[in-house]
Motif scaffolding. Structure first.
Motif, PDB file in Angstrom:
ATOM      1  N   LEU A 155      23.736 -92.824  66.999  1.00  0.00           N
ATOM      2  CA  LEU A 155      24.623 -92.646  65.852  1.00  0.00           C
ATOM      3  C   LEU A 155      24.105 -93.413  64.632  1.00  0.00           C
ATOM      4  O   LEU A 155      24.140 -92.898  63.502  1.00  0.00           O
ATOM      5  CB  LEU A 155      26.041 -93.106  66.192  1.00  0.00           C
ATOM      6  CG  LEU A 155      27.065 -92.951  65.063  1.00  0.00           C
ATOM      7  CD1 LEU A 155      27.262 -91.481  64.703  1.00  0.00           C
ATOM      8  CD2 LEU A 155      28.397 -93.591  65.447  1.00  0.00           C
ATOM      9  N   VAL A 156      23.624 -94.633  64.844  1.00  0.00           N
ATOM     10  CA  VAL A 156      23.069 -95.409  63.733  1.00  0.00           C
ATOM     11  C   VAL A 156      21.907 -94.656  63.095  1.00  0.00           C
ATOM     12  O   VAL A 156      21.824 -94.533  61.862  1.00  0.00           O
ATOM     13  CB  VAL A 156      22.616 -96.806  64.202  1.00  0.00           C
ATOM     14  CG1 VAL A 156      21.740 -97.488  63.149  1.00  0.00           C
ATOM     15  CG2 VAL A 156      23.823 -97.681  64.505  1.00  0.00           C
ATOM     16  N   TYR A 157      21.017 -94.128  63.919  1.00  0.00           N
ATOM     17  CA  TYR A 157      19.856 -93.415  63.368  1.00  0.00           C
ATOM     18  C   TYR A 157      20.290 -92.176  62.592  1.00  0.00           C
ATOM     19  O   TYR A 157      19.772 -91.900  61.503  1.00  0.00           O
ATOM     20  CB  TYR A 157      18.875 -93.031  64.475  1.00  0.00           C
ATOM     21  CG  TYR A 157      17.602 -92.448  63.907  1.00  0.00           C
ATOM     22  CD1 TYR A 157      16.669 -93.276  63.295  1.00  0.00           C
ATOM     23  CD2 TYR A 157      17.363 -91.083  63.934  1.00  0.00           C
ATOM     24  CE1 TYR A 157      15.513 -92.761  62.731  1.00  0.00           C
ATOM     25  CE2 TYR A 157      16.212 -90.555  63.371  1.00  0.00           C
ATOM     26  CZ  TYR A 157      15.288 -91.400  62.771  1.00  0.00           C
ATOM     27  OH  TYR A 157      14.157 -90.881  62.193  1.00  0.00           O
ATOM     28  N   MET A 158      21.255 -91.441  63.138  1.00  0.00           N
ATOM     29  CA  MET A 158      21.729 -90.245  62.446  1.00  0.00           C
ATOM     30  C   MET A 158      22.429 -90.609  61.138  1.00  0.00           C
ATOM     31  O   MET A 158      22.283 -89.906  60.127  1.00  0.00           O
ATOM     32  CB  MET A 158      22.670 -89.440  63.345  1.00  0.00           C
ATOM     33  CG  MET A 158      21.995 -88.846  64.565  1.00  0.00           C
ATOM     34  SD  MET A 158      23.081 -87.736  65.499  1.00  0.00           S
ATOM     35  CE  MET A 158      23.108 -86.290  64.400  1.00  0.00           C
ATOM     36  N   THR A 159      23.167 -91.718  61.140  1.00  0.00           N
ATOM     37  CA  THR A 159      23.870 -92.135  59.924  1.00  0.00           C
ATOM     38  C   THR A 159      22.892 -92.638  58.872  1.00  0.00           C
ATOM     39  O   THR A 159      23.056 -92.386  57.679  1.00  0.00           O
ATOM     40  CB  THR A 159      24.913 -93.223  60.260  1.00  0.00           C
ATOM     41  OG1 THR A 159      25.760 -92.764  61.317  1.00  0.00           O
ATOM     42  CG2 THR A 159      25.779 -93.543  59.058  1.00  0.00           C
TER      43      THR A 159
END
Length: 228
Positions: free
Chosen positions: A162-166
């Motif tokens: 999720l961090v990478y996608m955000t």
């Protein structure tokens, strides 16, 4: 000098790891069961953990979960004779960053150690304390996620994805890119791990909200956006 904790009950494998890593400039400490590994981890700082899965007293998955309660950042590389997709998923759910199946080539293990340590050092340099997109808020210090003000509980691997996608919101991300950035380039892209974790995130991030953030671009990859 970087110090690596080795948790391995097979003395031959533990000795191989200890000698090989120390010859390459790392300090090491060895534990021969999971409980001893946890005590050592609690007693002093390490920069990386290498742990077998099948261990006496406390198995590697449980050890990894306990480590993650104390430190969400430290890289964990798991070693195991188990090699099925379910085993790997369980390891990643426990918080492992990488996974190698025995028997392994030490040169490959050393390469993965270097990647994990380099990535961990880079992650701590100049990163903001919070990511915000639409009504999604990620506290990077506390590793806490909220959507619409509601806490969202994620596994360590779900959180990293999720961090990478955000960080790359509004950009289509290919499975190959996710494999390289979230699974450290050693991920087997022939499996459906990425799709499994995308589905996990959708259930936790989007299910209770009218506006969906995680979208699939057929044949291309995935994108985090609040635009239809």
């Amino acid at each position: 000098m970087q110090t690596i904790l080795i948790v391995e009950d097979e003395k031959r494998v533990a000795d191989l790891l200890k000698i090989g890593l120390e010859e390459n400039g790392y300090q090491t400490m060895v534990a021969y069961d999971g409980a001893m590994g946890l005590r050592l981890f609690q007693s002093q700082p390490f920069q990386l953990v290498i742990s077998d899965v099948i261990l006496p007293k406390l198995d590697g998955f449980e050890l990894c979960k306990e480590i993650r309660k104390m430190n969400m950042q430290i890289p964990v590389l798991m070693l195991t004779a188990l090699g099925t997709a379910d085993d790997k998923l369980e390891g990643f759910d426990a918080g492992a960053d990488d996974y190698m199946v025995k028997p392994f080539d030490f040169r490959e293990l050393l390469a993965r150690v270097k990647v994990l340590l380099k990535r961990d050092a880079a992650a701590g340099a100049g990163r903001p304390t919070q990511l915000v997109y639409a009504d999604l808020v990620i506290d990077l210090n506390r590793h806490e996620v909220k959507r619409g003000g509601r806490p969202v509980k994620l596994s360590p691997k779900e959180y990293n994805l999720l961090v990478y996608m955000t960080e790359n919101a509004e950009k289509v991300i290919s499975r190959m890119e996710i494999a390289g950035k979230v699974w450290n380039t050693h991920f087997d892209t022939g499996t459906n791990f990425i799709d499994v974790y995308i589905n996990y995130l959708r259930k936790k991030i989007d299910r209770d909200f009218d506006t969906k953030l995680i979208h699939t671009k057929q044949g291309v990859g995935f994108i985090l956006t609040d635009k239809p």
